[in-house]
Design an enzyme around this catalytic site. Sequence first.
Site, PDB file in Angstrom:
ATOM      1  N   SER A  54       1.037   6.341   1.385  1.00 15.99           N
ATOM      2  CA  SER A  54       2.205   7.120   1.806  1.00 15.99           C
ATOM      3  C   SER A  54       2.358   6.942   3.303  1.00 15.99           C
ATOM      4  O   SER A  54       1.464   6.419   3.960  1.00 15.99           O
ATOM      5  CB  SER A  54       2.020   8.602   1.471  1.00 15.99           C
ATOM      6  OG  SER A  54       3.157   9.354   1.845  1.00 15.99           O
ATOM      7  N   THR A 339       3.935  15.363  -0.544  1.00 13.20           N
ATOM      8  CA  THR A 339       2.550  15.811  -0.692  1.00 13.20           C
ATOM      9  C   THR A 339       2.472  17.321  -0.839  1.00 13.20           C
ATOM     10  O   THR A 339       1.762  17.841  -1.710  1.00 13.20           O
ATOM     11  CB  THR A 339       1.711  15.349   0.508  1.00 13.20           C
ATOM     12  OG1 THR A 339       1.745  13.917   0.582  1.00 13.20           O
ATOM     13  CG2 THR A 339       0.270  15.808   0.380  1.00 13.20           C
ATOM     14  N   CYS A 494       9.284  -7.552  -7.023  1.00 11.81           N
ATOM     15  CA  CYS A 494       7.834  -7.332  -6.949  1.00 11.81           C
ATOM     16  C   CYS A 494       7.353  -7.607  -5.531  1.00 11.81           C
ATOM     17  O   CYS A 494       7.598  -8.696  -4.987  1.00 11.81           O
ATOM     18  CB  CYS A 494       7.097  -8.235  -7.930  1.00 11.81           C
ATOM     19  SG  CYS A 494       5.300  -8.133  -7.737  1.00 11.81           S
ATOM     20  N   CYS A 521       2.279  -0.780  -8.079  1.00 12.79           N
ATOM     21  CA  CYS A 521       3.387  -0.017  -7.494  1.00 12.79           C
ATOM     22  C   CYS A 521       4.345   0.498  -8.561  1.00 12.79           C
ATOM     23  O   CYS A 521       5.085   1.435  -8.320  1.00 12.79           O
ATOM     24  CB  CYS A 521       4.132  -0.863  -6.458  1.00 12.79           C
ATOM     25  SG  CYS A 521       5.209  -2.142  -7.135  1.00 12.79           S
TER      26      CYS A 521
END
Length: 549
Positions: A54, A339, A494, A521
């Site tokens: 992140s 978060t 990708c 991912c």
Amino acid sequence: MEREAMEFDLLIIGAGPAGLSTAYQFMKLAKEQNKEYSVCVVEKAAEVGGHILSGAVLDARALSELIPNWQALDAPLNVPVIQDDVYLFQTEQTARKLPNSLIPKTMHNDGKYVISLGNFCRWLASQVEDMGADIFPGFTASELLFDENDAVVGVITGDMGVAADGSEKDTFMPGMEIRAKYTVFAEGCRGHLGKQVMAKFGLANDADPQHYAIGLKELWEIDPALHQPGLVIHGAGWPLDNETSGGSFLYHGENNQVALGIIIDLSYSNPYLSPFDELQRLKHQAVFKKYLEGGKRLSYGARAITKGGLNALPKMHFPGGLIVGCDAGTLNFAKIKGTHTAMKSGMVAAEVLFSALAEERHHQDLEEFALAFKHSWAYEELYRSRNFGPAMHKFGTFWGGAFNFVDQNLCQGQLPLTLRDLTEDYTRLQPASKSKKIEYPKPDGVLSFDKLSSVFISNTNHEDNQPCHLVLKEPDIPLSGNLPLYDEPAQRYCPAGVYEVVESPQQGKEFKINSQNCLHCKTCDIKDPAQNITWVTPEGGGGPNYPNM
């Protein structure tokens, strides 16, 4: 197959902020009421934090509720935000700094902290273990377990030592059954089992389609003379065109390091767009370039982001468990933060689960979670920000930003209307014949780099001889459908060079999957226009191993 079985009161899938907060809050309640329960957290990465990526700027609100004395416990929140700049990037060389008065207040970062989320999760995991919970890294939650009433009663972990052809190698070790009275799915964006749970129980039937972005990040060590701990920079505009929504960031953390990244909504329409190459172009923008020149790139990674917000939030309870955090989609995209809301969803889950177990109610559908979450500040945040993403999608960066300024700053998120975005991201790709090819500059090896060298510094590793964890429902679709229609966009969306169309005189054209490069991912699972790719769990411990992301 005969499998060993372990029994717990509570099983949590995923040792990210949501899962670890669920475990800590549950154990805290147990200690306060002198009750003994067994809690198990399963994590697919080789170590906690290994798959965590992140920006990150942390809102410590949830942490301060969860662990009020976090400062005394040396939580790795060492860099408070001291300056908050937002730029509109017009070209590679030009940018306009926006006055604070024109920025949606949700994007202001006073009182927040620049952190490594991976290091934060490592620290939080140590607190969870000190409370008495068990954490098992290196184990994938591969399959769901159900009882005779179709309630979830646990998971089966992935087999180890299976060859690519499905045969058992000398190192074969069968996965085990981990059973629990309740199971919490906290796998992060587009969780493998969370997706199955939502489909089986119809959890998203009454929600808007979920929306996603891809976030790509690099960690750099820069010249100490240029380093400004606590400086947070956000950018909009270049290198993205007016048809592609997203943004960029540069966060000055500790140890002369900066985190640089780009976030691109997966609603983009041009099949020639390459998120990886957009990141490489971004670093040449003058505002960012001045910090990076003379620096050293340390790490690279990518992760999809669940950003549909309140309108796309599914039902989060089902028989036998709950789904929390980014697995459900609790991120507040108006703040570019998830978060704190993920942690709060886990804390609310822990309170509901503790009450159910204290009352000896097992494997039930805990419908009371919906009301408990609705009464939390996390829900209130999501409600106030419900129009942010749809406005950007409907009106574009400029007019969407203007709408959000009015909605967030002047009306406090209380406009008497709710915008909807009912179009699935994967349906927005235009045919290649109607799209403009994008010519990306070659990497210079100084600021910009190629995919393979980038994957190398993500420390990605998979056992070579194992079944491919990127499953094609119809093997011919990439060449028969996606290639003629969209020039097979998997080659570009990708961020790790997993997918290639290769050609040889002997074989002709072939769709090649380099699964050992996969960063987990989940972008392919989301953006493939034929919805033909399903990401499943590889052997436990495989994937990236981010040291400080």
